[in-house]
Design a protein around this motif. Structure first.
Motif, short mmCIF file in Angstrom:
data_model
loop_
_atom_site.label_atom_id
_atom_site.label_comp_id
_atom_site.label_asym_id
_atom_site.label_seq_id
_atom_site.Cartn_x
_atom_site.Cartn_y
_atom_site.Cartn_z
N ALA A 119 81.48 113.63 109.92
CA ALA A 119 80.60 115.00 110.09
C ALA A 119 79.82 114.86 110.83
O ALA A 119 79.49 115.75 111.75
N PHE A 120 78.83 113.74 110.78
CA PHE A 120 77.95 113.54 111.95
C PHE A 120 78.62 113.21 113.38
O PHE A 120 78.07 113.69 114.26
N LEU A 129 77.61 105.62 102.15
CA LEU A 129 76.84 106.88 102.68
C LEU A 129 77.47 107.13 104.20
O LEU A 129 77.74 108.21 104.78
N THR A 151 79.52 110.33 105.31
CA THR A 151 78.89 111.13 106.24
C THR A 151 79.28 110.86 107.85
O THR A 151 79.09 111.86 108.55
#
Length: 272
Positions: free
Chosen positions: A121-122, A114, A118
Motif C-alpha cells: 500500500a505504501f 507490519l 503495509t
C-alpha cells in the motif's frame, strides 16, 4: 649547510602558508564547482545569443537580463517576501513529514509483519505524483496554505519513512541486547539507543525530502495562493515580464541549492 636550506623560499610559499589537506580539498572542490557553473552560464548565454534573433522576446530569457532583473527584484524587496512564504511552507511540510514519517519508519523497521502488511500500500501511494492530488486537496481543504501543506507533507513523508525504517533494520542487535541486559525500559531503549542509531538515516531522508519538497512546491503555489515563488512566477508570466520570470527561476535554483547544501553539511557533520 646544504643548498636546499640556504635557498630562499618560493614566492608563493612565502606569501601563502600551506593550507591543511582538508582545506585544500575543499578549495579544490569549490573551484571545480564554480568552474562548472561558469561553463553552464556560458552555454546558456551562447544558446540565447546564437539561436535567437536580436530584439526577440527570447532574448529576455538570457543570463544578463535575468541577473539584472534579479538584482532589481532583490532591491525592491517584494520577492524576499515571496521567498519567505515559500520557505515557511517547506518547513511546515518537512515538519509534518517528520512527525508522521519517523514514527511510521520506526514501526516498520521494528516489526517485519507490519512492513509486509503495509509495504504494498505504501509503495502504491508513494508512486503517485503529489501533483496529481492537487484537485482533490483543493476540494477537501479549500484554497490557501492548507492544501499546499498537505501536498508537501505527502511528498516528503516517503523518503523520511523509508530511510528511518532502513536505519532501524541496520542497527546492531548487540546494542538492543546490551540495553536489555542493563534493564533499560522500552522508552529508554528508544531514546538512548534506537533514535541516536537511526539519526544518520533520518538526516539522509530529510535531505531527499527537501529536494522533493522544493521541486513540488513551485507548481503547488500556482494554484489558489496569493504569495510564494510559484505565484510570483505565474504572475510574471501573466504580465509578460519574461526577464523577471527568468530572475525568479534563478532565485528558485539558488535557494534550492542553498537548502541542499545545508542538508549535506548537516549529514556530513553527523557522519563525521
Amino acid at each position: 649547510m646544504s643548498a636546499s636550506v640556504l635557498a630562499p623560499p618560493a614566492a608563493g610559499a612565502a606569501r601563502w602558508p600551506s593550507l591543511p589537506p582538508r582545506w585544500r580539498a575543499a578549495t579544490a572542490r569549490a573551484g571545480a564547482g564554480i568552474a562548472g557553473l561558469l561553463v553552464l552560464v556560458l552555454l546558456w548565454w551562447a544558446g540565447i545569443a546564437l539561436l535567437t534573433a536580436p530584439g526577440s522576446i527570447a532574448r529576455a530569457f538570457g543570463p544578463v537580463e535575468g541577473a539584472a532583473a534579479l538584482a532589481r527584484l532583490l532591491a525592491e524587496g517584494e520577492v524576499l517576501i515571496h521567498a519567505g512564504v515559500s520557505l515557511r511552507r517547506v518547513l511546515v511540510g518537512l515538519g509534518a513529514a517528520l512527525l508522521i514519517g519517523v514514527p511510521l519508519g520506526l514501526a516498520l523497521g521494528a516489526w517485519r509483519g507490519l512492513e509486509r502488511a503495509t509495504g504494498p500500500a505504501f509503495q502504491f501511494l508513494r508512486m503517485i505524483s503529489p501533483l496529481s492530488w492537487m484537485p482533490i486537496a483543493v476540494m477537501a481543504f479549500g484554497v490557501g496554505d492548507a492544501p499546499v501543506h498537505v501536498l508537501l507533507g505527502f511528498a516528503a513523508v516517503w523518503p523520511v519513512m523509508l530511510n528511518t525504517a532502513a536505519g532501524v533494520r541496520a542497527l546492531d542487535p548487540r546494542w538492543i541486547m546490551l540495553a536489555r541486559s542493563l534493564a533499560a525500559s522500552r522508552r529508554e531503549t528508544l531514546w538512548r539507543v534506537v533514535l541516536p542509531g537511526v539519526l544518520g538515516h533520518v538526516l539522509t531522508g530529510v535531505r531527499l525530502a527537501i529536494g522533493i519538497l522544493w521541486v513540488v512546491l513551485v507548481p503547488c503555489e500556482m494554484l489558489g495562493v496569493s504569495a510564494g515563488l510559484g505565484y510570483a512566477i505565474l504572475d510574471a508570466r501573466d504580465r509578460l515580464a519574461y526577464a523577471e520570470l527568468t530572475a525568479l527561476v534563478l532565485l528558485v535554483g539558488a535557494l534550492g541549492f542553498a537548502l541542499d547544501a545545508a542538508a549535506r553539511a548537516l549529514c556530513r557533520r553527523r557522519g563525521g
